[in-house]
Design an enzyme around this catalytic site. Structure first.
Site, PDB file in Angstrom:
ATOM      1  CD  GLU A  90      -2.913   0.917   2.504  1.00 48.61           C
ATOM      2  OE1 GLU A  90      -3.455   2.035   3.039  1.00 48.61           O
ATOM      3  OE2 GLU A  90      -2.738  -0.136   3.112  1.00 48.61           O
ATOM      4  CG  ASP A 135      -3.027   8.959   6.472  1.00 49.84           C
ATOM      5  OD1 ASP A 135      -3.438   7.860   6.658  1.00 49.84           O
ATOM      6  OD2 ASP A 135      -2.710   9.780   5.654  1.00 49.84           O
TER       7      ASP A 135
END
Length: 247
Positions: free
Chosen positions: A31, A42
């Site tokens: 990824e 995030d």
């Protein structure tokens, strides 16, 4: 079933070198995070890595160029974790064309809800790039069925109600939820967010078809010696293989 090892790295100036290390260490799917100024999914480690990548001048065009140049030297499949704003700015048709040219297996778009994912798929019925679905712990059973029915590539199950890399226990209903998703899914069901240790991997992969590890790997590439990082990656691959053998 072969347990999938899906490591995450930030798309920075070193990302091709890091992809090759991951591939040689047994990663099934890599990824690659696309640096973005407002990465809502995030945590602090990946946000900092993204900010550094932006300061290096890395953007989606750079990532596409590098992947296109080096695609034949990377043995693992790879997906991009990006945000819909980046796709819109690039242009949907051009974005999917660039993905195909660069050998991208799939896209993870965490700020795009299921209904809009389906609309994106409908606008591009002939694309060769999978759009990966995410399922949170708060997702209803009805919605799980809808997402699983339309899933492509694999399903990414979020282990906790938090951003990536946060410390804390996994959601108490995690394993039951994964089993429920697997009963409906026709693609592998993997788990990610907060997975760091061999113990985490061993525990979760008893039910999941694989694991995604992000912040821990980003930190190790940033701070550890190459040999230490490779040893960690190999230990995760071995743990997943051991779980598979013992099933």
């Amino acid at each position: 079933m072969h347990k999938l090892f899906i490591p995450y790295i930030m798309g920075n100036k070193n990302f091709i070198e890091n992809m090759k290390i991951l591939s040689e260490s047994g990663a099934d799917i890599i990824e690659v995070g696309v640096p973005f100024s407002d990465p809502v999914a995030d945590g602090p480690v990946i946000m900092e890595a993204g900010n550094k990548a932006i300061q290096q001048g890395v953007n989606i065009a750079y990532i596409f160029d590098e992947l296109t140049t080096h695609r034949d030297s990377i043995n693992s499949q790879y997906v991009l974790m990006t945000y819909i704003n980046i796709i819109n700015h690039y242009g949907e048709d051009a974005f999917f064309d660039a993905c195909e040219k660069a050998g991208v297996y799939g896209l993870i778009i965490p700020d795009l809800p299921h209904e809009l994912v389906q609309q994106l798929k409908d606008r591009h019925p002939h694309r060769k790039v999978n759009i990966i679905s995410l399922i949170a712990m708060t997702t209803s059973d009805e919605r799980i069925n809808q997402i699983a029915e339309n899933a492509e590539g694999f399903i990414y199950t979020v282990t906790m109600n938090a951003t990536t890399g946060e410390n804390g226990k996994f959601h108490p209903e995690l394993k039951r939820k994964i089993e429920k998703i697997k009963n409906k899914a026709h693609v592998p069901v993997v788990a990610g967010f907060g997975i760091r240790t061999k113990a985490h991997v061993n525990d979760i992969s008893e039910v999941a078809d694989g694991v995604v590890i992000g912040s821990e790997i980003v930190k190790r590439f940033e701070h550890d010696q190459k040999e230490q990082t490779i040893a960690y990656l190999n230990s995760i691959r071995t743990t997943l293989d051991d779980v598979q053998i013992n099933e």
